[in-house]
Design an enzyme around this catalytic site. Structure first.
Site, PDB file in Angstrom:
ATOM      1  N   CYS A  13     -24.507   6.507 -35.319  1.00 62.07           N
ATOM      2  CA  CYS A  13     -24.025   5.460 -34.407  1.00 62.07           C
ATOM      3  C   CYS A  13     -22.796   5.950 -33.664  1.00 62.07           C
ATOM      4  CB  CYS A  13     -23.717   4.174 -35.166  1.00 62.07           C
ATOM      5  SG  CYS A  13     -22.316   4.315 -36.291  1.00 62.07           S
ATOM      6  N   CYS A  16     -19.782   7.113 -35.629  1.00 62.92           N
ATOM      7  CA  CYS A  16     -19.859   8.493 -36.140  1.00 62.92           C
ATOM      8  C   CYS A  16     -19.286   9.454 -35.101  1.00 62.92           C
ATOM      9  CB  CYS A  16     -21.308   8.861 -36.446  1.00 62.92           C
ATOM     10  SG  CYS A  16     -22.098   7.841 -37.701  1.00 62.92           S
ATOM     11  N   ASP A 420     -23.616  15.822   6.349  1.00 65.14           N
ATOM     12  CA  ASP A 420     -23.297  16.969   7.192  1.00 65.14           C
ATOM     13  C   ASP A 420     -24.551  17.263   8.024  1.00 65.14           C
ATOM     14  OD1 ASP A 420     -22.013  19.367   8.131  1.00 65.14           O
ATOM     15  OD2 ASP A 420     -23.291  20.474   6.733  1.00 65.14           O
ATOM     16  N   ASP A 601     -23.407  20.877   2.436  1.00 70.39           N
ATOM     17  CA  ASP A 601     -23.853  22.143   1.845  1.00 70.39           C
ATOM     18  C   ASP A 601     -22.966  23.331   2.158  1.00 70.39           C
ATOM     19  OD1 ASP A 601     -24.518  22.476   4.575  1.00 70.39           O
ATOM     20  OD2 ASP A 601     -26.084  23.912   4.034  1.00 70.39           O
ATOM     21  N   ASP A 605     -17.534  21.697   3.826  1.00 69.72           N
ATOM     22  CA  ASP A 605     -17.836  20.362   3.294  1.00 69.72           C
ATOM     23  C   ASP A 605     -17.183  20.125   1.932  1.00 69.72           C
ATOM     24  OD1 ASP A 605     -19.565  19.776   5.460  1.00 69.72           O
ATOM     25  OD2 ASP A 605     -21.189  20.853   4.477  1.00 69.72           O
TER      26      ASP A 605
END
Length: 707
Positions: A13, A16, A420, A601, A605
């Site tokens: 859980c 833990c 872009d 890209d 940018d």
């Protein structure tokens, strides 16, 4: 500094995970990330000599580190310690063998089963297995300062067990007989945990499939003493950078490599989500995990192990799973105080029922035990990780790489997407359409190629690919001016530039060309390069508009070209002739008005991608753009952008549904148990099943329509 990644068993859980997280931070570890669903623990280790101490510390907390380079614990010597169970299913089956006879007397009158000593004998093996698992974990979680769910199970089962033994000792076993309650609690919690384990594992299905694809066979090429080529089969893990391999039609690519001979059609669906094969030939790169659908190639290994593209993707996804988005912080704070609160409520339940009702201490104790075992801190801890595991897994299957879990949550509010132009909205495949020069053509082309071969921009790459330099210029120095172009000085001190119109606006009024070439601040020519819109761009823009998301074009290119591309794609508005600094300012202004995603890209940018609410990069982008973005689209295009946004929104929606169920369950279940409407055995089963409900709701994300 070493980045340590361990597989840790025994985390059941969120408490833990909090226990291990707290321990590692107290020991001075940095960037600690603990993912209890995947069993992954990551942290930065400054002093490698501490590793042994940390391993022992985590083992002492009740967890087991399972790594190839860690020596196993010496095998136990006595029989009881040798009797180890490997999963909750095995523990459930063992416990059920003894629990079923105990429960039989409630339905069928079998005289010898009413004997308290028979019931004690049947309960002891179940209690022993339960305490080895729940009791041990409970004690060590208390020692670690963050009590976990197993504290509640241990208290409930032990209370019923001791109360029953006390009844035997005072010869009133019939009034104190709760042995079946002890066994039923332990057995049914094991059943619930087993069902939960199976459900939670299915949330990891996509990530596990990626991991499995890393392990394969490879055909290695070597040469004997007669220089004859020899081909033999090896495990892909044994390959090293520089090794030569043969990959045949229908075989997986074992590691990242570069084609030296041959050509093939490659299915990269495992990494990009695109089922259409990609044509690859000499000098092209192959990604480990992809598959050759046709053709055969000989290739040289370029990356192995953790350096491969697939391994990096897996590592990023695991790190993203371990991160906690803002919505999880509330659940974690509640989980940390949940167990002490429930223990207090259980004590109040026993006292209240004993003092204010006529049911007696035995029945009051049963109600208190029911409160302990019905409560489920796991549900609150599981709500976010389960949904994120499925969301990230589905994204990875479709070639969408989220670098952190925060991005998934932030996507729910995105109101505008900024694009872009070059290489993002357009294909980035340029060709020179025309040019004019005041000097001879050969010299002009040599100057242009000599300058542009050092640039990372797609336009520069296209020019270098199309033109050849007869006599390349040897520059003494060269630099890229972000957002403008290239500047160089030759050995004689002449200054050359290949730049956009902004840099030469003082030399000419004609702003309609892509690249302007100057020598010693004198314009000696220009050239035009044309690009085409990505085929999927128009459909992607339409889908965004359908979801009421505004679209904006942000580019350093001329106003005329930006206007043309915006009109072709159907984009709402545009900003043209922007420097990287201006892009950054524009994104800051747009993000201040409304949550904004930026798709880019190029090098110019990168600042804007980092500044946006969410930065999105394409897989064939520049390295710095990919580093600055929080999300990478691996399918070499914009196709899955709407899916990425949709997955973010629906993952957050699933998290909210899970948290609602977790809180609602506990708010309703605890009073029901306290007032005696639920016995401890049913409460134990309901506690386990509550986690299964959350896991199943999360698994729906695998198939749910999100766009």
């Amino acid at each position: 500094m070493e980045n340590v990644s361990w597989k840790v068993e025994g985390m059941s859980c969120t408490n833990c995970a909090l226990t291990i997280h707290k321990y590692l931070e107290e020991k001075g570890m940095d960037n600690v990330k603990v993912n209890f669903i995947g069993g992954e623990v990551n942290f930065d280790l400054k002093d490698t000599s501490q590793k042994t101490i940390l391993i022992k510390g985590i083992e002492n907390l009740g967890y087991h580190i399972k790594n190839d380079n860690i020596e196993p614990v010496s095998p136990p010597k006595n029989f009881l310690k040798k009797l180890n169970f490997h999963n909750n299913g095995q523990r459930f089956i063992f416990s059920a063998i003894f629990t079923i006879p105990l429960m039989l007397h409630m339905f069928v009158h079998i005289h010898f089963l009413m004997n308290p000593y028979v019931q004690l004998a049947l309960t002891i093996p179940v209690y022993w297995v339960g305490m080895r698992f729940f009791g041990k974990s409970a004690f060590k979680s208390l020692k670690g300062g963050i009590p976990n769910m197993n504290v509640l199970i241990t208290l409930g089962a032990t209370s019923a067990f001791i109360y029953s033994i006390y009844g035997m000792m005072i010869s009133k076993a019939a009034d104190y007989m709760f042995f079946e309650t002890t066994a039923a609690i332990i057995t049914l919690v094991f059943l619930g945990n087993w069902l939960e384990d199976k459900s939670v594992k299915s949330t990891q299905k996509t990530i596990n499939n990626l991991a499995v694809s890393q392990k394969t066979k490879a055909h290695m090429i070597a040469f004997d003493d007669q220089h004859q080529e020899q081909i033999f089969e090896v495990e892909s893990e044994t390959l090293r950078v520089g090794d030569l391999i043969l990959i045949k039609s229908g075989e997986p690519v074992p590691m990242d490599c570069k084609i030296l001979w041959g050509e093939a059609k490659v299915n990269e669906a495992m990494l990009t989500g695109e089922s259409i094969p990609v044509y690859k030939s000499q000098k092209d790169l192959l990604i480990g995990g992809s598959t050759l659908e046709s053709g055969s190639v000989k290739a040289q290994v370029t990356a192995v192990g953790k350096d491969t593209v697939l391994s990096n993707i897996l590592q990023l996804v695991k790190e993203a799973q371990a991160e906690k988005p803002p919505i999880q912080q509330l659940a974690d704070r509640i989980s940390a105080i949940f167990v002490p609160t429930v223990v207090s409520l259980a004590i109040l339940t026993v006292i209240g029922n004993y003092l204010f009702t006529s049911i007696g201490f035995g029945s009051s104790l049963l109600r208190g035990i029911a409160v302990l075992v019905i409560s489920c801190p796991c549900a609150m801890g599981l709500a976010t990780p389960a949904a994120i595991a499925v969301g990230l897994g589905r994204a990875a299957r479709k070639g969408i790489l989220f670098k952190n879990a925060r991005s998934l949550e932030v996507f729910r509010n995105i109101q505008q997407v900024v694009f872009d132009k070059t290489g993002t909205l357009t294909t980035g495949h340029f060709s020179i359409t025309d040019y004019v020069t005041t000097i001879d053509t050969v010299t002009f082309q040599s100057i242009v190629v000599s300058l542009e071969k050092y640039a990372a921009h797609p336009i520069a790459k296209a020019i270098v690919k199309e033109w050849k330099a007869e006599k390349p210029i040897q520059f003494a120095s060269i630099e890229e001016i972000k957002g403008l172009g290239m500047r160089a000085i030759d050995k004689e001190g002449n200054e050359y530039m290949a730049v956009s119109y902004k840099a030469v606006s003082h030399l000419t009024d004609d702003n309609t060309h892509n690249v302007y070439i100057t020598k010693n601040n004198e314009l000696i020519g220009w050239l035009n390069v044309d690009d085409t819109l990505r085929p999927e761009a128009i459909d992607v823009i339409k889908q965004l508009h359908k979801n009421n998301i505004q679209t904006i074009l942000l580019s350093g290119d001329s106003r005329i070209k930006c206007q043309r591309v915006a009109a072709q794609a159907g984009i709402d508005g545009f900003y043209a002739e922007q420097t990287p600094e201006q892009k950054l300012q524009t994104i800051a202004q747009l993000s201040a008005k409304a949550p904004t995603a930026m798709v880019g890209d190029g090098i110019n940018d990168a600042p804007a991608l980092a500044k946006a609410t969410v930065g999105i990069s394409l897989s064939d982008a520049s390295h710095i753009a990919m580093q600055s973005a929080q999300v990478v689209l691996m399918n070499h295009g914009l196709t899955h952008l709407p899916l990425a946004l949709g997955l973010g929104k629906h993952t957050y929606k699933t998290i909210r549904e899970n948290l609602f169920w977790a809180f609602f369950y506990n708010i309703i279940a605890i009073p029901i148990a306290a007032f005696g409407y639920l016995n401890p055995a049913l409460g134990a089963l309901a506690m386990g099943l509550s986690d299964v409900v959350l896991a199943i709701n999360s698994i729906r994300l695998h198939y749910k329509k999100v766009v």
